[in-house]
Design a protein around this motif. Structure first.
Motif, PDB file in Angstrom:
ATOM      1  N   UNK A   1       0.858  -1.167   0.000  1.00 32.66           N
ATOM      2  CA  UNK A   1       0.000   0.000   0.000  1.00 32.66           C
ATOM      3  C   UNK A   1       0.900   1.224   0.000  1.00 32.66           C
ATOM      4  N   UNK A   2       0.504   2.274   0.697  1.00 32.24           N
ATOM      5  CA  UNK A   2       1.357   3.461   0.794  1.00 32.24           C
ATOM      6  C   UNK A   2       2.643   3.100   1.533  1.00 32.24           C
ATOM      7  N   UNK A   3       3.767   3.512   0.978  1.00 35.32           N
ATOM      8  CA  UNK A   3       5.075   3.259   1.583  1.00 35.32           C
ATOM      9  C   UNK A   3       5.817   4.579   1.667  1.00 35.32           C
ATOM     10  N   UNK A   4       6.461   4.826   2.790  1.00 38.61           N
ATOM     11  CA  UNK A   4       7.182   6.084   3.005  1.00 38.61           C
ATOM     12  C   UNK A   4       8.474   6.086   2.203  1.00 38.61           C
ATOM     13  N   UNK A   5       8.380   6.443   0.930  1.00 38.08           N
ATOM     14  CA  UNK A   5       9.538   6.530   0.050  1.00 38.08           C
ATOM     15  C   UNK A   5       9.499   7.850  -0.703  1.00 38.08           C
ATOM     16  N   UNK A   6      10.569   8.132  -1.448  1.00 36.68           N
ATOM     17  CA  UNK A   6      10.612   9.318  -2.296  1.00 36.68           C
ATOM     18  C   UNK A   6       9.511   9.283  -3.346  1.00 36.68           C
TER      19      UNK A   6
END
Length: 254
Positions: free
Chosen positions: A189-194
């Motif tokens: 799902x949403x992933x804390x990446x650039x």
């Protein structure tokens, strides 16, 4: 599969999920991780250096534009020539079209061509090129898909369709490459990446974080969470063609 002494190829391996997978492989004893890149050369070089420091001494950054059949074939041949084997392929390279969902008239043929060429055909090209080596090694392929392949969400219509197609490609390749090679997919799902901040504005990222805190596990995924699943799948010798969703449990809620 034991990762000690293995050789892996990761497309889009210089940043985010790809880099996290490389670090996980290095920590598990991989001998070499080839960090594929098409644009992020500095990040890929830095990632390869970090992997060498972690013990994967044969690691290197390699130019690998998954849209280019000849370039993909060249990387596959060079990997086998230098290392004698390839055990793992992670198809992580991806792109998107950010056309708003309700602007169907603005979705161009060029957008379809670009996104499908990278997200779908790119994964196919890389797998096909490395299939002989993977078969010989009894290896595995992991395709990085997305929750957008399961739900009507994500950055765009085109992106979601490409990731849904990648899920079907996973199942198809699992059938074609059996019994020597296992094929999996992982759907974050949403992933804390650039990637998250590049595709969406900061307000949308904050909304995603707030929404994630209301999910069963109450956290926004980080790249290392996806890498954990990739490594776990590689250890499952009697599983193939399956997808694992990594979204803190959001997908189980109505």
């Amino acid at each position: 599969m034991e990762l000690n002494g293995t050789v892996a190829v990761i497309t889009g391996g210089g940043t985010g999920i790809g880099a996290a997978c490389g670090e996980a492989f290095a920590r598990a004893g991989a001998a070499a991780v080839l960090v594929g890149y098409s644009r992020s050369v500095d990040e890929a070089e830095q990632t390869a250096q970090r992997l060498r420091e972690l013990g994967a001494e044969g690691s290197a950054a390699v130019f690998m534009d998954v849209r280019d059949e000849a370039a993909v074939r060249a990387v596959a041949a060079a990997a086998v020539a230098e290392h004698g084997r390839v055990d793992v392929l992670v198809n992580n390279a991806g792109t998107t079209d950010a056309t708003p969902w309700d602007d169907l008239e603005d979705i161009t043929d060029a957008a379809w061509d670009e996104v499908l060429d990278v997200n779908l055909r790119g994964a196919f090209r890389c797998t096909r090129a490395l299939a002989p080596a993977l078969r010989e090694a009894g290896g595995a392929v992991v395709n990085i898909s997305s929750i957008a392949g399961h739900r009507a969400g994500g950055s765009s219509v085109v992106y979601g369709v490409s990731k849904a197609a990648l899920l079907q490609l996973t199942r198809s390749l699992a059938r074609v490459l059996a019994p020597q090679v296992r094929v999996y997919s992982v759907s974050p799902g949403a992933v804390a990446t650039r990637w998250l901040t590049r595709v969406f504005d900061e307000a949308a990222v904050e909304r995603a974080s707030a929404d994630t805190r209301r999910t069963p596990l109450g956290r926004l995924a980080r790249p290392e969470h996806v890498a954990q699943v990739v490594v776990g799948l590689l250890g499952m010798d009697l599983v193939t063609g399956e997808d694992v969703i990594v979204d803190a449990g959001r997908s189980i809620l109505y």
